[in-house]
Write a protein that holds these residues in place. Structure first.
Motif, PDB file in Angstrom:
ATOM      1  N   GLU A 167       0.783  -1.190   0.177  1.00 46.59           N
ATOM      2  CA  GLU A 167       0.142   0.141  -0.219  1.00 46.59           C
ATOM      3  C   GLU A 167       0.831   1.109  -0.059  1.00 46.59           C
ATOM      4  OE1 GLU A 167      -3.587   2.254   0.448  1.00 46.59           O
ATOM      5  OE2 GLU A 167      -2.981   0.266  -0.631  1.00 46.59           O
ATOM      6  N   ILE A 168       1.955   1.405   0.723  1.00 44.88           N
ATOM      7  CA  ILE A 168       2.801   2.381   0.736  1.00 44.88           C
ATOM      8  C   ILE A 168       3.542   2.749  -0.594  1.00 44.88           C
ATOM      9  CG2 ILE A 168       4.985   3.058   1.646  1.00 44.88           C
ATOM     10  CD1 ILE A 168       4.239   2.064   4.403  1.00 44.88           C
ATOM     11  N   ARG A 169       3.860   1.688  -1.134  1.00 42.39           N
ATOM     12  CA  ARG A 169       4.614   1.843  -2.447  1.00 42.39           C
ATOM     13  C   ARG A 169       3.384   2.142  -3.401  1.00 42.39           C
ATOM     14  NH1 ARG A 169       6.647  -3.471  -1.391  1.00 42.39           N
ATOM     15  NH2 ARG A 169       5.211  -4.468  -3.097  1.00 42.39           N
ATOM     16  N   ARG A 170       2.121   1.770  -3.254  1.00 44.54           N
ATOM     17  CA  ARG A 170       1.164   2.285  -4.442  1.00 44.54           C
ATOM     18  C   ARG A 170       0.854   3.816  -4.049  1.00 44.54           C
ATOM     19  NH1 ARG A 170      -4.036   3.444  -4.663  1.00 44.54           N
ATOM     20  NH2 ARG A 170      -4.277   3.009  -2.175  1.00 44.54           N
ATOM     21  N   LEU A 171       0.948   4.236  -2.755  1.00 41.95           N
ATOM     22  CA  LEU A 171       0.605   5.668  -2.581  1.00 41.95           C
ATOM     23  C   LEU A 171       1.873   6.436  -3.203  1.00 41.95           C
ATOM     24  CD1 LEU A 171      -0.872   5.392   0.902  1.00 41.95           C
ATOM     25  CD2 LEU A 171      -2.170   5.747  -1.195  1.00 41.95           C
ATOM     26  N   THR A 172       2.939   5.985  -2.877  1.00 41.09           N
ATOM     27  CA  THR A 172       4.076   6.738  -3.200  1.00 41.09           C
ATOM     28  C   THR A 172       4.288   6.835  -4.803  1.00 41.09           C
ATOM     29  OG1 THR A 172       5.420   5.820  -1.559  1.00 41.09           O
ATOM     30  CG2 THR A 172       6.744   6.706  -3.331  1.00 41.09           C
ATOM     31  N   GLY A 173       3.793   5.948  -5.575  1.00 41.77           N
ATOM     32  CA  GLY A 173       3.609   6.106  -7.070  1.00 41.77           C
ATOM     33  C   GLY A 173       2.516   7.123  -7.537  1.00 41.77           C
ATOM     34  N   LEU A 177       6.041  10.839  -5.278  1.00 42.60           N
ATOM     35  CA  LEU A 177       6.945  10.968  -4.078  1.00 42.60           C
ATOM     36  C   LEU A 177       8.210  10.415  -4.275  1.00 42.60           C
ATOM     37  CD1 LEU A 177       4.497  10.466  -1.072  1.00 42.60           C
ATOM     38  CD2 LEU A 177       4.996  12.881  -2.104  1.00 42.60           C
ATOM     39  N   PRO A 178       9.254  10.831  -3.719  1.00 46.39           N
ATOM     40  CA  PRO A 178      10.603  10.416  -4.047  1.00 46.39           C
ATOM     41  C   PRO A 178      10.873   9.021  -3.276  1.00 46.39           C
ATOM     42  CG  PRO A 178      10.884  12.044  -2.653  1.00 46.39           C
ATOM     43  CD  PRO A 178       9.365  12.247  -2.948  1.00 46.39           C
ATOM     44  N   ASP A 179      11.756   7.855  -3.678  1.00 49.40           N
ATOM     45  CA  ASP A 179      11.805   6.904  -2.794  1.00 49.40           C
ATOM     46  C   ASP A 179      12.300   7.156  -1.403  1.00 49.40           C
ATOM     47  OD1 ASP A 179      11.176   5.346  -5.105  1.00 49.40           O
ATOM     48  OD2 ASP A 179      13.157   5.276  -6.019  1.00 49.40           O
ATOM     49  N   SER A 180      13.045   8.210  -1.072  1.00 54.19           N
ATOM     50  CA  SER A 180      13.306   8.316   0.312  1.00 54.19           C
ATOM     51  C   SER A 180      12.240   8.510   1.112  1.00 54.19           C
ATOM     52  CB  SER A 180      14.067   9.592   0.230  1.00 54.19           C
ATOM     53  OG  SER A 180      13.683  10.813  -0.187  1.00 54.19           O
ATOM     54  N   ALA A 185       8.968   5.830   5.081  1.00 49.84           N
ATOM     55  CA  ALA A 185       7.379   5.488   5.626  1.00 49.84           C
ATOM     56  C   ALA A 185       7.486   3.993   5.961  1.00 49.84           C
ATOM     57  CB  ALA A 185       6.578   5.733   4.484  1.00 49.84           C
ATOM     58  N   CYS A 186       8.417   3.148   5.277  1.00 53.33           N
ATOM     59  CA  CYS A 186       8.360   1.727   5.786  1.00 53.33           C
ATOM     60  C   CYS A 186       9.114   1.543   7.041  1.00 53.33           C
ATOM     61  CB  CYS A 186       9.042   0.818   4.490  1.00 53.33           C
ATOM     62  SG  CYS A 186       7.925   0.968   2.970  1.00 53.33           S
ATOM     63  N   THR A 187      10.005   2.113   7.075  1.00 53.28           N
ATOM     64  CA  THR A 187      10.878   2.161   8.642  1.00 53.28           C
ATOM     65  C   THR A 187       9.994   2.610   9.618  1.00 53.28           C
ATOM     66  OG1 THR A 187      12.818   2.681   7.279  1.00 53.28           O
ATOM     67  CG2 THR A 187      12.715   2.901   9.763  1.00 53.28           C
ATOM     68  N   LEU A 188       8.984   3.287   9.571  1.00 53.06           N
ATOM     69  CA  LEU A 188       8.202   3.939  10.357  1.00 53.06           C
ATOM     70  C   LEU A 188       7.100   2.906  10.896  1.00 53.06           C
ATOM     71  CD1 LEU A 188       7.453   6.257  12.394  1.00 53.06           C
ATOM     72  CD2 LEU A 188       5.980   7.220  10.476  1.00 53.06           C
ATOM     73  N   PHE A 189       6.735   2.151   9.855  1.00 49.83           N
ATOM     74  CA  PHE A 189       5.691   0.996   9.886  1.00 49.83           C
ATOM     75  C   PHE A 189       6.430   0.092  10.760  1.00 49.83           C
ATOM     76  CE2 PHE A 189       3.590  -2.845   8.861  1.00 49.83           C
ATOM     77  CZ  PHE A 189       2.069  -2.412   8.882  1.00 49.83           C
ATOM     78  N   CYS A 215       6.224  12.158   4.696  1.00 50.99           N
ATOM     79  CA  CYS A 215       6.239  13.504   4.021  1.00 50.99           C
ATOM     80  C   CYS A 215       6.462  14.714   4.693  1.00 50.99           C
ATOM     81  CB  CYS A 215       5.006  13.692   3.224  1.00 50.99           C
ATOM     82  SG  CYS A 215       4.675  12.623   1.965  1.00 50.99           S
ATOM     83  N   ARG A 216       5.895  14.809   6.091  1.00 50.74           N
ATOM     84  CA  ARG A 216       6.154  15.946   6.884  1.00 50.74           C
ATOM     85  C   ARG A 216       7.688  16.112   7.431  1.00 50.74           C
ATOM     86  NH1 ARG A 216       1.776  17.299  10.353  1.00 50.74           N
ATOM     87  NH2 ARG A 216       3.202  18.721  11.454  1.00 50.74           N
TER      88      ARG A 216
END
Length: 342
Positions: A167-173, A177-180, A185-189, A215-216
């Motif tokens: 879901e995070i990869r889908r939202l990023t695309g 948003l950039p890969d960083s 976001a994955c690390t925070l999850f 993003c923030r």
């Protein structure tokens, strides 16, 4: 009285000890001689190798045609006198590919780099598909593929992680948003899962909240409405996940200011650099004078752009500014009145 002569007789054991001592001395002499010989041979071999290396280097740096010196130009060795190409297409013994994102590493034939957007860091393999395989072999490969995919996810934690990462990869695309931001976001999850914050809450909500926090922290202007419009979670699920992470993890984020949204809104409205610069000054004044307190920073940013456009004579209406910020024209008008009120 006859004088008695003292007679000293050597025992067989003493003679044996003397013979052993003499043998050890001879052995030591031979060993020392052998060591000196081997040392001399090694020194001679080293000198010969160095001489051969020097000769080889000199021969390589000398042109075989005219005897002139050569120089290395890109991937070729060229004679400086006659222009003969002595050596071309030299073998590159360096890494097969280079990571421009991280110059400190030196990857050599190691496949794709590690990524935090995969539950296994991208180390697993996949059984591909082929149109050339038919019949029984194709069905067997399909069964193998199914079992292989099941074996990669062994626990429920991994299953939740795979779903959230997808879901995070889908939202990023979808949001561009950039890969960083995606990796953050994955690390925070992962941190939220380790603190057992997922129980009783939506995975989609945590995916959206993790991306919003990423993003923030990266100073990428994205609102909650923009993320929830593309996410599978509602704003309530997003807010519940965000509150849980902010309470338990202590997120290092501060309230957003209107200046963070100015570049994107200015690009959407086709405003010039002078309008964007003046809008930045108005946004700073709105924060200092307390005009932005208690108001949506998105609406304040749109009002600053509209005010700057009016002052500099650029074409921008309240409706256009409100549409770019996804707010109502009334929100833009109220802030505009406060900014222009002397």
């Amino acid at each position: 009285m006859s004088e008695a002569r003292s007679t000293q007789t050597r025992s067989p054991r003493a003679e044996t000890d003397d013979a052993a001592t003499a043998d050890r001395a001879a052995t030591a002499d031979r060993a020392e001689t052998t060591d000196r010989t081997e040392t001399a041979d090694r020194a001679a071999a080293t000198d010969a190798d160095e001489t051969a290396a020097v000769d080889e280097t000199a021969a390589r740096e000398t042109c075989p045609e005219c005897g002139g010196r050569t120089r290395v130009d890109s991937a070729e060795r060229v004679c400086t006198d006659c222009g003969l190409v002595v050596e071309a297409d030299r073998i590159d013994h360096g890494p097969e590919w280079r990571s421009f994102a991280d110059d400190d590493t030196n990857p050599k034939r190691t496949g794709a780099p590690l990524t935090r957007s995969r539950h296994d860091r991208g180390l697993s393999t996949e059984i591909g598909r082929s149109t050339k395989v038919k019949g029984r072999k194709r069905r067997r490969l399909a069964r193998m593929r199914t079992q292989h995919n099941r074996a990669q996810i062994s626990t429920k934690r991994d299953r939740n992680k795979v779903y959230a990462y997808t879901e995070i990869r889908r939202l990023t695309g979808a949001l561009g948003l950039p890969d960083s931001v995606r990796d953050t976001a994955c690390t925070l999850f992962d941190s939220a899962q380790e603190e057992s914050l997922l129980r009783g809450r939506s995975l989609e909500g945590f995916a959206a909240a993790c991306l919003y926090v990423a993003c923030r922290t990266a100073d990428v202007a994205r609102t909650v409405g923009e993320i929830c419009a593309e996410a599978k979670a509602t704003e309530d699920e997003h807010q519940a996940a965000f509150d849980a992470m902010n309470r338990e993890l202590g997120l290092p984020i501060a309230p957003t200011g209107p200046a963070e949204y100015l570049p994107r809104f200015a690009s959407d409205l086709d405003c010039g650099a002078d309008v964007e610069r003046r809008a930045g000054e108005l946004a700073e004044r709105a924060v200092e004078e307390g005009i932005a307190n208690g108001r949506n920073p998105v609406g304040v940013a749109a009002a600053c752009l509209y005010t700057a456009a009016r002052e500099l004579g650029a074409e921008c209406t309240q409706q256009e500014a409100a549409d770019a910020a996804d707010v109502t024209p009334v929100t833009v008008r109220r802030t505009y009145v406060d900014l222009t009120d002397e």
